[in-house]
Design a protein around this motif. Sequence first.
Motif, short mmCIF file in Angstrom:
data_model
loop_
_atom_site.label_atom_id
_atom_site.label_comp_id
_atom_site.label_asym_id
_atom_site.label_seq_id
_atom_site.Cartn_x
_atom_site.Cartn_y
_atom_site.Cartn_z
N PHE A 70 -42.78 28.65 27.47
CA PHE A 70 -41.63 27.89 27.98
C PHE A 70 -40.72 27.52 26.82
O PHE A 70 -41.20 27.16 25.74
N PHE A 71 -39.42 27.60 27.04
CA PHE A 71 -38.46 27.50 25.94
C PHE A 71 -38.28 26.09 25.39
O PHE A 71 -37.72 25.92 24.31
N LEU A 72 -38.76 25.09 26.10
CA LEU A 72 -38.42 23.72 25.72
C LEU A 72 -39.53 23.06 24.91
O LEU A 72 -40.71 23.15 25.27
N LYS A 73 -39.11 22.40 23.85
CA LYS A 73 -40.05 21.76 22.93
C LYS A 73 -41.09 20.88 23.64
O LYS A 73 -40.72 20.01 24.45
N GLY A 74 -42.34 21.10 23.33
CA GLY A 74 -43.42 20.23 23.81
C GLY A 74 -43.69 20.31 25.30
O GLY A 74 -44.46 19.50 25.84
N SER A 75 -43.09 21.29 25.99
CA SER A 75 -43.13 21.26 27.46
C SER A 75 -43.96 22.40 28.05
O SER A 75 -43.90 22.63 29.26
N ASN A 76 -44.71 23.09 27.22
CA ASN A 76 -45.38 24.31 27.70
C ASN A 76 -46.53 24.05 28.66
O ASN A 76 -46.90 24.92 29.43
N SER A 77 -47.08 22.84 28.62
CA SER A 77 -48.27 22.58 29.44
C SER A 77 -47.95 22.01 30.82
O SER A 77 -48.86 21.70 31.58
N TYR A 78 -46.68 21.85 31.12
CA TYR A 78 -46.34 21.25 32.42
C TYR A 78 -46.55 22.26 33.55
O TYR A 78 -46.61 23.47 33.33
N ASP A 79 -46.55 21.73 34.76
CA ASP A 79 -46.70 22.57 35.94
C ASP A 79 -45.36 23.27 36.25
O ASP A 79 -44.30 22.92 35.71
N TRP A 80 -45.42 24.25 37.15
CA TRP A 80 -44.27 25.11 37.44
C TRP A 80 -43.05 24.31 37.90
O TRP A 80 -41.92 24.53 37.43
N GLY A 81 -43.28 23.38 38.81
CA GLY A 81 -42.14 22.63 39.37
C GLY A 81 -41.43 21.81 38.31
O GLY A 81 -40.20 21.72 38.27
N MET A 82 -42.22 21.20 37.44
CA MET A 82 -41.64 20.40 36.36
C MET A 82 -40.82 21.30 35.42
O MET A 82 -39.69 20.97 35.04
N CYS A 91 -40.26 13.56 17.06
CA CYS A 91 -40.39 13.32 18.50
C CYS A 91 -40.87 14.64 19.12
O CYS A 91 -40.19 15.66 19.01
N PRO A 92 -42.01 14.63 19.79
CA PRO A 92 -42.59 15.91 20.25
C PRO A 92 -41.95 16.50 21.49
O PRO A 92 -42.35 17.58 21.93
N VAL A 93 -40.98 15.80 22.08
CA VAL A 93 -40.28 16.33 23.27
C VAL A 93 -38.78 16.33 22.97
O VAL A 93 -38.33 15.72 22.00
N PRO A 94 -37.97 17.01 23.80
CA PRO A 94 -36.54 17.11 23.48
C PRO A 94 -35.83 15.75 23.45
O PRO A 94 -36.18 14.83 24.20
N ILE A 95 -34.84 15.69 22.57
CA ILE A 95 -33.99 14.50 22.47
C ILE A 95 -32.56 14.88 22.84
O ILE A 95 -32.06 15.92 22.40
N VAL A 96 -31.93 14.04 23.65
CA VAL A 96 -30.49 14.18 23.90
C VAL A 96 -29.82 12.90 23.39
O VAL A 96 -30.43 11.84 23.38
N ILE A 97 -28.56 13.02 22.99
CA ILE A 97 -27.89 11.82 22.48
C ILE A 97 -26.87 11.28 23.50
O ILE A 97 -26.19 12.04 24.19
N ALA A 98 -26.79 9.95 23.53
CA ALA A 98 -25.72 9.28 24.28
C ALA A 98 -24.45 9.37 23.44
O ALA A 98 -24.51 9.51 22.21
N GLY A 99 -23.31 9.29 24.09
CA GLY A 99 -22.05 9.33 23.35
C GLY A 99 -21.70 8.00 22.73
O GLY A 99 -21.15 7.93 21.63
N GLY A 100 -22.00 6.91 23.45
CA GLY A 100 -21.60 5.58 22.98
C GLY A 100 -20.13 5.32 23.24
O GLY A 100 -19.49 6.02 24.03
N LYS A 101 -19.62 4.31 22.51
CA LYS A 101 -18.22 3.90 22.71
C LYS A 101 -17.25 5.04 22.47
O LYS A 101 -17.51 5.93 21.66
N LYS A 102 -16.08 4.96 23.09
CA LYS A 102 -15.06 6.02 22.95
C LYS A 102 -14.61 6.12 21.49
O LYS A 102 -14.27 5.13 20.85
#
Length: 292
Positions: free
Chosen positions: A24-36, A218-229
């Motif tokens: 599975f292409f996503l960091k740390g996510s290979n052991s999850y079930d199909w639906g996840m 961090c063993p799973v993916p990280i996304v960033i918030a944008g914060g103030k304009k």
Amino acid sequence: MADLDDVQETKNYYTDVPQETEGFFLKGSNSYDWGMKNRLSRIFNPRSGKTVMLAFDHGYFQGPTTGLERIDLNIVPLAPYADTLMLTRGILRSNIPPSLTNSIVMRASGGPSILKELSNEDIAVSIEDSIRLNAAAMAVQVFIGGENESQSVLNMTKLVDQGTRYGIPTLAVTAVGKDMVRDAKYFRLATRMCAELGAHYVKTYYVEEGFDTVTSCCPVPIVIAGGKKLPELDALKMAYNAIQQGAAGVDMGRNIFQSEAPIAMIQAVRAVVHDNETPDKALDLYNTLRTS
Ligand code: 5RP
């Protein structure tokens, strides 16, 4: 009665071609079930491994903030350019056409308004409603170091347990209190705690110093918030730096919907996130699109 006369015998069993089992292409996510995994693949584009989440759940604690006065007019036109919409169930039901096929990340925690202690949240959406609304993930605020730290962490672990039962991932949103230092040390602590306790991916803020250490431990993916304009170029630089330093995408709100040209801005952000475009080139794209 089944027609037995014309049944063709299968001839090629490809006995010399082993069946491939792809990782599975996503960091740390290979052991999850199909639906996840399938839901995560609707949030993160399997081609780039990244996501542009459009966040407009701010009303759940601060009401109709600037740019979110009219979701139907300000936000719905941006949806075709987002991979994922992060929003509340109230806005989903009242304003978002069910014909849109973006994945949905459901804000699933809430309680206090900006007039009160924000960390005093609870789980605010049942797992049944998240399933009913076809959520690809549920989002919960986690206040590490905040007044109600344990309560918010346990909100997250409860959602992880509920979601895991049905194959729905949980996004832990690290929320920083007014008096806390926003540095890499703090975000290493907050994001790692969320991942250790089961979050499938974590949202945090970009920091100028040492952000790569936050993503690397961090063993799973990280996304960033944008914060103030910010000025558009600065927002594009922040997104670019975060991606180059290991972020798997953005969950951006105000820097898109408060831009003078939100449709141009979200496309410029996409170029940075999915195509590794430089901030200067992405700004050129923004300027071209806003005047065309
Ligand atoms: C609110 C949130 C928002 O979705 C988040 O802050 C993203 O929006 P912005 O880019 O405007 O910061 O999680 O708590």
